[in-house]
Design an enzyme around this catalytic site. Structure first.
Site, mmCIF file in Angstrom:
data_model
loop_
_atom_site.group_PDB
_atom_site.id
_atom_site.type_symbol
_atom_site.label_atom_id
_atom_site.label_comp_id
_atom_site.label_asym_id
_atom_site.label_seq_id
_atom_site.Cartn_x
_atom_site.Cartn_y
_atom_site.Cartn_z
ATOM 1 N N ASP A 1 -0.361 2.641 -2.927
ATOM 2 C CA ASP A 1 0.807 1.963 -2.389
ATOM 3 C C ASP A 1 2.014 2.489 -2.807
ATOM 4 O OD1 ASP A 1 -0.789 0.269 -0.528
ATOM 5 O OD2 ASP A 1 -0.645 -1.416 -1.669
ATOM 6 N N GLU B 1 -2.567 7.175 1.930
ATOM 7 C CA GLU B 1 -4.037 7.924 2.051
ATOM 8 C C GLU B 1 -3.914 9.166 1.332
ATOM 9 O OE1 GLU B 1 -6.387 6.280 2.910
ATOM 10 O OE2 GLU B 1 -5.595 4.676 4.279
HETATM 11 ZN ZN ZN Z 1 -6.103 2.423 0.261
#
Ligand code: ZN
Length: 679
Positions: free
Chosen positions: A581, A517
């Protein structure tokens, strides 16, 4: 998110080529403490060959996808566990006294109305009667205009979107947004993609429309369904594609209200503004070309086709609120044909979903009252700050950004707000009448209330305390306008977070999610917003170019991945998620390394601390999905399929190669040339 398996065996050594894999020597721990189940590992894969299968193959072999699911794994299992908790809480409210308008009265009665299948069957289409009558009353093009006004007021669906949110260039002020809409298939590509699978889906879609119209007693349903398909295809042809929709500069078109009204004069926007007391001199139009095209389509398409279209979309939108035959037809298409599930979810789960649509925040309140502890908040807060500290260092040290841009990036990073668990203030829905025997009415009253509440905010300061996800939800988000990351109580549970588990696994799991995030604030979209949450160019031209050079490698690498024959990951559509990621897990890894430099660490069950961080991440993505789901995912979802969220991420992170001592000819090994280290 699942609690699976109970037995932990001493680890199989020699399953993979890692020097640390000594005879499960240093310490073996009980399942639940380690944070993942050793039995989920499939030792027939080496970590450097297929880390996803290595970490999850054992689980996959023993956990076929349930008939009512399109994918099954950590996320859906924790979602189900939360649903079971919510069901218990909702049922516990029955038979008790609560003041009218209190959140418990509302949740209880909404749930009762959704579970009451007898009343729903008895009512038949009666609950939609006023709306259907309004459609039937259309005789000419002017009546279409009146219907659209009515449908906006009643919030029953029109082929364009209208909502209130923070202005992307002035995050302190609300703006009125308009966007494209109007399709019954998941995306524009579904109307045009060539090939047998796509042809079949379109045929089944027309069959489904026909069936729904027949159930509603419409004559010539087959012909009408074909006309509706032709109309939707024309609308789809004027939709902006998903790749472009991700580019904030393309979808920020601010104009004064009159100019906007001029894009689609067919609709009387001034009347609407007056009726709804809209206080907006200007609006932001996501896709101006769409509105221009819709004006032509409204003017030129046959009035009767529009009537059929409106009827179909009412039936579609409310299908799950209607008698069984409608529910079944809708499931046969959207569940079976589009997603590959063979059984519909039980009524109680679908009832919770309905509440989630309108009363998500009160539902989260019910959940977090019981299932969230301040202790979890403190632990997660510490991880957030650990990860922020690592991000700061990595930005300072990175080799491709100039000092000015770095300074602004740090300013943005320092300004990140975070919210953990549940909101400080609960929204007040006490004005909304929720009755135990009026399912459609409940939905309508909530929807209209929320729509008007948002419209009334135009001209006021943005409420930065607002949450956009219920506290029970298994998810997290980054909001560019708020420049904040949010972690609901629903995700702060095993396997994402377990206060009692190994720190390495927690850093790899929830730490990876927190890092993900954070990184969204600096992905290809998020980087265009500054520390104040405003769309503004704070990057030097050279830094933007160096960023694009790096992200292009990510696009190329992911675009080669194909989860189902003939269907490839869209490297551009998924770019932001892939950057998040790769960056997120890297941050979590280094935050953990810093953490153990103070606390020390051990080998557990043969795994080094570093290896366990990566296993923690893999556990989050442990899952399998139907082919139908994967086809839909690569066409519509900005997230890559789970196996790549593990394997492709590992390929991109050099620390993974070190941790598992991968060699050059290992499948997950990629060259320096192919790799992009961005954050
Ligand atoms: Zn995401």
């Amino acid at each position: 998110m699942k609690v699976l398996g109970k037995v932990t065996l001493p680890l199989f050594c020699g399953l993979f080529l890692v020097s640390s894999c000594q005879p499960s020597s240093v310490e073996d721990v009980m399942a639940g403490t380690l944070g993942f189940d050793i039995n989920h590992i499939d030792s027939s894969f080496s970590p450097c060959e297929d880390f996803f299968m290595f970490a999850s193959g054992g689980w996959i072999a023993e956990n076929p996808i349930p008939a009512s699911e399109a994918r099954w794994g950590s996320f859906p299992i924790l979602i189900e566990e939360n649903e079971i908790k919510l069901r218990g809480l909702l049922e516990g409210l029955e038979g008790k006294e609560f003041p009218k308008g209190s959140y418990k009265q509302q949740l209880r009665d909404y749930y009762i109305s959704a579970m009451d299948s007898i009343t729903v069957e008895d009512l038949g289409l009666e609950s939609l009667r006023p709306y259907l009558d309004n459609v039937n009353g259309i005789k000419n093009r002017n009546d279409i205009k009146s219907y659209l006004q009515y449908a906006v007021r009643e919030q029953i669906g029109v082929p364009f979107g209208m909502y209130v949110g923070a202005d992307s260039k002035n995050s302190e002020a609300y703006a009125l947004y308009f966007s494209q809409s109007g399709l019954g298939l998941p995306d524009r590509e579904y109307y045009f993609k060539e090939g047998e699978v796509s042809d079949q889906i379109r045929q089944k879609y027309v069959g489904h429309i026909t069936e729904m119209l027949q159930l509603a007693g419409v004559e010539n349903a087959g012909r009408q369904a074909a006309d509706i398909m032709a109309l939707e295809t024309e609308i789809a042809n004027n939709h902006m594609n998903r790749r472009d929709q991700r580019k904030p500069e393309l979808t920020y078109n601010k104009m004064d209200f009159e100019s906007f009204a001029g894009l689609m004069p067919f609709f009387n926007w001034n009347t609407m503004a007056e009726e709804l007391s809209i206080n907006a001199d200007s609006v932001i139009v996501r896709q101006p070309d769409f509105f221009r095209a819709m004006d032509k389509i409204f003017n030129n398409s046959d009035v009767d086709v529009w009537k059929s279209y409106f009827t179909w979309h009412l039936l579609r939108k409310y299908s799950d609120y209607l008698p069984h035959d409608f529910v079944k037809s809708s499931f046969d298409f959207y569940g079976r044909a589009l997603s590959g599930t063979t059984e519909n979810k039980p009524r109680w789960k679908r009832s919770i979903n309905k509440i989630n649509g309108g009363l998500s925040e009160p539902l989260g309140r019910l959940f977090s009252d019981k299932y969230f502890s301040p202790e979890s908040r403190n632990k997660v807060e510490k991880m957030v700050e650990d990860i922020r500290a690592v991000y700061r260092e990595r930005i300072m040290e990175n080799e491709w950004m100039n000092e000015d841009t770095k300074e602004k990036a740090i300013e943005k990073l320092n300004a990140f707000n975070y919210k953990i668990g549940y909101p400080d203030n609960w929204k007040d829905f006490s004005q909304v009448e929720i009755l135990p025997n009026d399912l459609v009415g409940n939905r309508q009253r909530i929807t209209v209330y929320q729509f008007k509440d948002k419209l009334a905010r135009l001209g006021t300061a943005v409420d930065k305390s607002e949450w956009f996800m219920g506290a029970h939800v298994v998810n997290a988000y980054y909001s560019p306008s708020f420049n904040e990351i949010v972690f609901p109580a629903g995700i702060l549970q095993p396997p994402f977070f377990d206060a009692k588990a190994d720190d390495a696994v927690n850093y790899g799991a929830i730490g990876g999610v927190i890092g993900h995030e954070f990184t969204h604030g600096f992905d290809d979209q998020g980087r265009k917003y500054n520390a104040f949450g405003n769309l503004s160019s704070w990057w030097s031209t050279e830094d933007s170019a160096r960023f694009a050079e790096r992200t292009q490698k990510v696009v190329e690498f992911y675009s080669k991945l194909s989860p189902v024959e003939g269907y490839f990951v869209d490297g551009e559509l998924t770019l932001g998620e892939n950057i998040a990621d790769i960056g997120g897990l890297t941050l979590a890894y280094h935050a953990y390394k810093k953490h153990i430099s103070k606390t020390g660490s051990k080998v557990i069950n043969g795994f080094t601390p570093e290896q366990r961080v990566f296993l923690g991440w893999a556990k989050v993505w442990q899952s399998q999905a139907t082919e139908e789901f994967l086809r839909k995912q690569v066409q519509t979802d900005p997230h890559s399929p789970s196996q790549y969220r593990v394997n492709a991420t590992m390929s991109m992170i050099p620390e993974f190669k070190q941790a598992f001592e991968c060699e050059e000819d290992d499948p997950l090994f990629i060259t320096e040339e192919e790799r992009a280290i961005i954050w």
